[in-house]
Enzyme design. Sequence first.
Site, PDB file in Angstrom:
ATOM      1  N   ASN A  11       0.774  -1.010   0.184  1.00  0.00           N
ATOM      2  CA  ASN A  11      -0.125  -0.040  -0.121  1.00  0.00           C
ATOM      3  C   ASN A  11       0.481   1.575  -0.176  1.00  0.00           C
ATOM      4  OD1 ASN A  11      -1.580   2.322   0.417  1.00  0.00           O
ATOM      5  ND2 ASN A  11      -2.423   1.165   2.141  1.00  0.00           N
ATOM      6  N   TRP A  12       0.961   1.455  -1.324  1.00  0.00           N
ATOM      7  CA  TRP A  12       2.000   2.962  -1.296  1.00  0.00           C
ATOM      8  C   TRP A  12       0.961   4.557  -0.895  1.00  0.00           C
ATOM      9  CZ3 TRP A  12       4.253   3.082  -7.065  1.00  0.00           C
ATOM     10  CH2 TRP A  12       4.669   1.347  -7.063  1.00  0.00           C
ATOM     11  N   LYS A  13       0.177   4.196  -0.128  1.00  0.00           N
ATOM     12  CA  LYS A  13      -0.066   4.892   0.210  1.00  0.00           C
ATOM     13  C   LYS A  13      -0.648   6.560  -0.761  1.00  0.00           C
ATOM     14  CE  LYS A  13      -0.267   3.413   4.275  1.00  0.00           C
ATOM     15  NZ  LYS A  13      -0.794   3.544   6.307  1.00  0.00           N
ATOM     16  N   HIS A  98      -9.754   1.157   4.165  1.00  0.00           N
ATOM     17  CA  HIS A  98      -8.918   1.346   4.894  1.00  0.00           C
ATOM     18  C   HIS A  98      -8.779   2.278   6.238  1.00  0.00           C
ATOM     19  CE1 HIS A  98      -4.464   2.387   5.992  1.00  0.00           C
ATOM     20  NE2 HIS A  98      -4.341   1.338   5.950  1.00  0.00           N
ATOM     21  N   GLU A 100      -6.741   4.764   7.546  1.00  0.00           N
ATOM     22  CA  GLU A 100      -7.116   5.934   6.582  1.00  0.00           C
ATOM     23  C   GLU A 100      -8.308   6.912   6.474  1.00  0.00           C
ATOM     24  OE1 GLU A 100      -2.877   5.381   5.089  1.00  0.00           O
ATOM     25  OE2 GLU A 100      -2.196   5.315   7.479  1.00  0.00           O
ATOM     26  N   GLU A 168      -6.291  -5.118  10.925  1.00  0.00           N
ATOM     27  CA  GLU A 168      -4.633  -4.481  10.419  1.00  0.00           C
ATOM     28  C   GLU A 168      -5.126  -3.206  11.811  1.00  0.00           C
ATOM     29  OE1 GLU A 168      -2.018  -1.620   7.030  1.00  0.00           O
ATOM     30  OE2 GLU A 168      -3.791  -0.259   7.924  1.00  0.00           O
ATOM     31  N   GLY A 174       2.414   2.544  10.745  1.00  0.00           N
ATOM     32  CA  GLY A 174       3.849   4.005  11.175  1.00  0.00           C
ATOM     33  C   GLY A 174       4.755   3.861  11.615  1.00  0.00           C
ATOM     34  N   SER A 216       3.236  -2.306  10.462  1.00  0.00           N
ATOM     35  CA  SER A 216       4.603  -2.210  10.691  1.00  0.00           C
ATOM     36  C   SER A 216       4.861  -3.422   9.794  1.00  0.00           C
ATOM     37  CB  SER A 216       5.203  -1.424  12.137  1.00  0.00           C
ATOM     38  OG  SER A 216       4.863  -0.374  12.336  1.00  0.00           O
ATOM     39  N   GLY A 237       2.552  -0.698   4.246  1.00  0.00           N
ATOM     40  CA  GLY A 237       3.057   0.453   4.225  1.00  0.00           C
ATOM     41  C   GLY A 237       4.327   0.934   3.973  1.00  0.00           C
TER      42      GLY A 237
HETATM   43  P1  13P Z   1       2.560   0.510   8.066  1.00  0.00           P
HETATM   44  O1  13P Z   1       3.230  -0.310   7.691  1.00  0.00           O
HETATM   45  O2  13P Z   1       3.663   1.873   7.206  1.00  0.00           O
HETATM   46  O3  13P Z   1       2.760   0.709   8.721  1.00  0.00           O
HETATM   47  O4  13P Z   1       1.156   0.635   7.106  1.00  0.00           O
HETATM   48  C1  13P Z   1       0.303  -0.177   7.045  1.00  0.00           C
HETATM   49  C2  13P Z   1      -0.731   0.296   6.517  1.00  0.00           C
HETATM   50  O5  13P Z   1      -1.275   1.060   6.964  1.00  0.00           O
HETATM   51  C3  13P Z   1      -1.291  -0.859   5.254  1.00  0.00           C
HETATM   52  O6  13P Z   1      -2.141  -0.401   4.946  1.00  0.00           O
END
Ligand code: 13P
Length: 256
Positions: A11-13, A98, A100, A168, A174, A216, A237
């Site tokens: 997930n590159w966000k 998600h 976010e 998640e 993060g 993470s 992420g």
């Molecule tokens: P991180 O791996 O940066 O914690 O992010 C997880 C995430 O939100 C994947 O969708």
Amino acid sequence: MSKNKKLIIANWKLNPNSLKEAKKLFSDIKKTASKTSKIQTVICPPFVYINELNKMYSGHRIEIGAQNVFWENKGKYTGEISPSALKSVGAKYVIVGHSEARALGESNADVNKKVNIVLKTGLKVVLCIGESKRDSQALYLKFLKEELESALSDVPKNHLKNLIITYEPIWAIGKTADDAVSPHQMYEMYIFIKKILTELYGKFSASNVPIIYGGSAEPGNVEELLTQGEVDGFLVGHASLEAQQFNEILKITNSF
Ligand code: 13P
């Protein structure tokens, strides 16, 4: 995806900030992902890169996914992206629910509409559930059950083959491998999610739904989560933005 393959989803966000950088990251990951035969790799870039990245690889070991979607396939919805449009540019997976996106206002009802239309359109859903914190009375389990059950409302059994559940927890996103879920906690969540799916769909159908972990996931914790946490893969992420780290995750996972 073959049942025994592990699923590693990037997930590159909101990254990277140019098509050029996206292509470079994709091609650096492709070198490893195209060789890891026990893994289905899925790259979820920002929408605007999907079409171009899809053209860069023609096999099946790497697929492209989207990070979100709208719940209608046509209509007066300025700025939204439909499942059909995603399918037409080569996306095979869509992340739905998600944390976010939920933090920006997406409700359980929105998630449910998205899950249903994505499945009807013939794409795979990567459904995310996760609590913001844990409490000593385990109320978070009630919260997770509600997230899962409401997301799956009206989803027929024959669509389950296209469903992936991601546990998640928001508190683990993060950070670093040390702050992530422990293998024991993950194993408990694996059993908990399977139990809810079994209640909803019966043992056989529930047993085929992959359960992956996000929050993470890094080269330092994937092995223990695979061996002791029972996970079927990871939603990655920050570690997916460094090709070297992501490729390390692919290699470790491929060795099981
Ligand atoms: P991180 O791996 O940066 O914690 O992010 C997880 C995430 O939100 C994947 O969708």
